[in-house]
Design an enzyme around this catalytic site. Structure first.
Site, mmCIF file in Angstrom:
data_model
loop_
_atom_site.group_PDB
_atom_site.id
_atom_site.type_symbol
_atom_site.label_atom_id
_atom_site.label_comp_id
_atom_site.label_asym_id
_atom_site.label_seq_id
_atom_site.Cartn_x
_atom_site.Cartn_y
_atom_site.Cartn_z
ATOM 1 N N THR A 1 0.834 -1.201 0.000
ATOM 2 C CA THR A 1 0.000 0.000 0.000
ATOM 3 C C THR A 1 0.870 1.252 0.000
ATOM 4 O OG1 THR A 1 -1.736 -1.166 1.193
ATOM 5 C CG2 THR A 1 -1.832 1.221 1.242
ATOM 6 N N TYR B 1 6.985 -11.725 4.770
ATOM 7 C CA TYR B 1 5.829 -11.222 4.038
ATOM 8 C C TYR B 1 5.553 -12.115 2.834
ATOM 9 C CZ TYR B 1 3.071 -7.668 1.463
ATOM 10 O OH TYR B 1 2.103 -6.984 0.777
ATOM 11 N N LYS C 1 3.573 -12.940 7.896
ATOM 12 C CA LYS C 1 2.356 -12.323 7.358
ATOM 13 C C LYS C 1 1.936 -13.167 6.162
ATOM 14 C CE LYS C 1 0.738 -8.150 5.001
ATOM 15 N NZ LYS C 1 1.162 -6.911 4.324
#
Length: 302
Positions: A47, A135, A163
């Protein structure tokens, strides 16, 4: 005690008319997320558009987020880059800027092998002085962690969390269950997905990582709190109300749509870096209608 808690809001990176990083809107988003009850904030994730930022811009973003958080919640900083040496440099800079943890994606032009990813994790975690979060984002990085490889990577000393994500609710639940049995208790199991993340929490994950939470923090805090408290029916009912917005954001292209939605909600994040183009007028109108239909944000029960 968990490092990051139940909800981490992933912030976009505001830019000015010349493409420069602008601090004021970023600080405002940090403060709004913390005030709404987010347990952590993250910068320089997908993001946040980390591949489009220079090293100096990345440092500025981390410093601004840490200053705005003021110790109230941990700040996570993405450190993705194409080479291990670059990742380590970004890690050191983020640590010095005050990041409580770093987020390690598997960014690569040439597809990475499992062994190459494990080498990356080992070298970065060995150099880091703060916990490293792994991630898993196969859409952006093209590397897909198997449960087995992610569990192996989580065993590396210095790794503080993972994550993860799933293609659908069943896959996410299955991955959370398998990872819960395989990763050390000291490693915080997290999941991403603005729509599916709640199912990860309900399946036993401890942290939900959400980009849309950066602009709708009160809504996402309320869902996360209900899920972590075991109030599954309430969590799913709130998520059903949020789903039209979240699904529209996915269709319009996550970071692009978060920028557009922030503007609808009163925070101008400026221009996306070329060649990215903003959401068109029809998309903006659809976002405005979808978020308008939500009504007032619920108050999280704490």
């Amino acid at each position: 005690m968990p490092l990051l808690g139940s909800l981490v809001a992933y912030l976009p990176t505001p830019r000015g008319h010349e493409g420069e990083v602008v601090i004021d809107p970023l600080e405002r988003l940090v403060d709004e997320a913390v005030a709404a009850g987010a347990s952590g904030v993250a910068v320089l994730g997908s993001t946040g558009g980390y591949p489009y930022l220079t090293a100096a811009e990345r440092r500025l973003v981390v410093e601004a987020a840490v200053d705005a958080a003021g110790g109230r919640v941990p700040v996570v900083a993405g450190v993705g880059a194409f080479t291990t040496d670059e990742v380590i440099v970004h890690t050191i800079v983020a640590e010095r800027a005050g990041a409580a943890a770093v987020l390690l994606p598997t960014l690569a032009y040439l597809p990475l092998t499992d062994d190459e990813v494990l080498d990356l994790v080992t070298e970065v975690a060995g150099a880091a002085r703060v916990p490293v979060w792994l991630y898993h984002n196969p859409v952006s990085t093209t590397f897909r962690y198997s449960v087995e490889t992610l569990a192996r990577a989580a065993q590396v000393p210095g790794v503080g969390g993972v994550k993860d994500r799933g293609g659908d609710a069943d896959e996410l639940r299955a991955r959370v269950a398998a990872l819960s049995a395989a990763v050390p208790d000291t490693v915080e199991l997290g999941c991403s997905g603005d729509v599916l993340g709640v199912e990860g929490l309900l399946a036993g994950a401890r942290t939900w990582h959400s980009g849309l939470a950066s602009v709708l923090p009160a809504w996402y805090v309320a869902v996360a709190d209900a899920a972590t408290a075991g109030r599954a029916e309430e969590a799913r009912a709130l998520m059903a109300r949020l789903a039209p917005v979240a699904e529209l954001v996915v269709r319009l292209g996550g970071p692009r749509a978060v920028h557009a939605l922030a503007r609808v909600l009163g925070t101008d994040l400026g221009q996306l870096p070329a060649p990215l183009r903003p959401v068109d007028d029809a998309g903006v109108r659809a976002l405005a209608a979808a978020v308008g239909a939500l009504g007032d944000a619920p108050v999280a029960a704490r």
